[in-house]
Design an enzyme around this catalytic site. Structure first.
Site, short mmCIF file in Angstrom:
data_model
loop_
_atom_site.label_atom_id
_atom_site.label_comp_id
_atom_site.label_asym_id
_atom_site.label_seq_id
_atom_site.Cartn_x
_atom_site.Cartn_y
_atom_site.Cartn_z
N ASP A 134 45.87 46.83 44.95
CA ASP A 134 45.39 47.06 46.32
C ASP A 134 46.11 46.14 47.29
O ASP A 134 46.54 45.04 46.91
CB ASP A 134 43.89 46.80 46.41
CG ASP A 134 43.07 47.82 45.65
OD1 ASP A 134 43.56 48.94 45.43
OD2 ASP A 134 41.92 47.49 45.26
N TYR A 149 42.51 39.41 35.47
CA TYR A 149 42.39 39.15 36.90
C TYR A 149 41.57 37.90 37.15
O TYR A 149 40.63 37.60 36.40
CB TYR A 149 41.69 40.32 37.61
CG TYR A 149 42.40 41.64 37.54
CD1 TYR A 149 43.31 42.02 38.53
CD2 TYR A 149 42.17 42.52 36.48
CE1 TYR A 149 43.96 43.25 38.47
CE2 TYR A 149 42.81 43.75 36.41
CZ TYR A 149 43.72 44.10 37.41
OH TYR A 149 44.36 45.32 37.34
N ASP A 168 35.42 46.02 48.89
CA ASP A 168 36.14 44.76 49.03
C ASP A 168 36.02 44.29 50.49
O ASP A 168 35.38 44.96 51.31
CB ASP A 168 37.61 44.87 48.58
CG ASP A 168 38.42 45.86 49.40
OD1 ASP A 168 38.10 46.09 50.59
OD2 ASP A 168 39.41 46.39 48.87
N ARG A 185 36.70 45.68 41.77
CA ARG A 185 35.77 45.79 42.91
C ARG A 185 34.54 46.61 42.54
O ARG A 185 33.47 46.42 43.11
CB ARG A 185 36.47 46.34 44.14
CG ARG A 185 37.22 47.63 43.95
CD ARG A 185 37.93 48.00 45.24
NE ARG A 185 38.97 49.00 45.02
CZ ARG A 185 39.40 49.82 45.95
NH1 ARG A 185 38.89 49.77 47.16
NH2 ARG A 185 40.36 50.69 45.71
#
Length: 303
Positions: free
Chosen positions: A46, A74, A88, A185
């Site tokens: 993203d 992550y 987000d 997310r």
């Protein structure tokens, strides 16, 4: 002026993507840096996210579909107490609920509930295609989009820090290791929903993809310079890239010729793809056993 793609060594660029850029932006920048056209990426990040983005250059673009499907790691920050339209920080806030009554144990339990095999619904503003169009394009056009849940697995979710920036909000720093296709997310959204307060991501950084890590990555410019120098930080040549991901199979000269003509060679009795390397140390193909013989899945004939 674009140089012929054949003049640039094929391989993978391991890029540390900055925030604010789409994955396509990074590809476009790599094309400009290298003055070539044939560049692609193995899995999007993203615009908000930073971290490891794998690019393929030249013939290495043929590897991308097989490289991007490995587990990812992550680092992320989950904010509890607010839900957003994008799940987000870049999306409009939809609802706010006080987290004042939440204790740390409840937060850890909710996040632990986002581990293991999951049926996860992607955000409606994700890059998932619906009838050939990206979901986020349909949402921006005013359409109501409901995406089907998909099977993902979160192998590990480690909570590092729980902080309260205001009395009504909680920020949680986590490390997540998961299968490809997992939306971090969505983990924030679903943990917030389980707690009844909503949740979204405020930070996301990819630190590993399969065997590749952020420690190997560089800026697009530095990785491109390493490629043009045929070695250095941020760049892996075609053979090194393939044998980093897949077990190597050393070919005889006869096997190399057989694969060149599209024919099969003797199987190895080992599951999965293998990087078939010719006697000169050059990647000839990705091969996979099919009964008593091994077939070419992706070929890399000599230029």
């Amino acid at each position: 002026m674009k140089r012929p793609d054949a003049d640039v060594p094929p391989g993978l660029l391991l890029v540390d993507k900055p925030g604010g850029m789409t994955s396509h932006d990074v590809v476009a920048r790599a094309r400009r840096v290298l003055s070539v056209r044939k560049v692609g990426h193995a899995g999007t990040l993203d615009p908000m996210a930073t971290g490891l983005l794998i690019l393929g250059v030249g013939a290495a673009t043929r590897l991308l579909g097989h490289v991007g499907g490995h587990d990812k790691t992550y680092e992320a920050t989950v904010r509890l107490g607010q839900s957003t339209v994008t799940d987000d920080r870049e999306g409009e806030v939809l609802a706010t609920s006080s987290t004042a009554d939440l204790d740390d144990d409840a937060i850890r339990t909710a996040l632990a509930g986002q581990t293991g095999p999951l049926q996860q619904v992607p955000s409606s503003v994700s890059a998932v295609k619906v009838d050939g169009r990206r979901s986020y394009d349909r949402v921006r056009a005013g359409e109501a989009v409901e995406l089907a849940p998909r099977s993902v697995t979160v192998h590990r979710l480690e909570v590092h820090r729980i902080e309260r920036p205001t009395p009504d909000l909680v920020d949680v720093d986590v490390t997540v290791t998961c299968t490809a296709g997992t939306y971090i997310r969505a983990i924030a959204r679903d943990a917030g929903a389980a707690l009844g307060v909503g949740g979204h991501l405020t930070a996301l950084r990819r630190t590993a993809s399969g065997p590749f890590t952020i420690a190997q990555a560089a800026t697009v410019e530095d990785a491109g310079a390493a490629l043009l120098a045929d070695g250095g930080g941020g760049f892996l040549g075609l053979t090194e890239a393939a044998t980093t991901v897949f077990p190597a199979r050393t070919l005889t000269a006869e096997e190399t010729r057989t694969l060149f003509y599209g024919q099969r060679i003797t199987a190895t009795d080992a599951p999965g793809l293998h990087a078939a390397v010719d006697p000169d140390g050059r990647l000839a193909a990705l091969v996979e056993d099919a009964g008593a013989t091994a077939r070419v899945v992706v070929g890399f004939p000599r230029a």
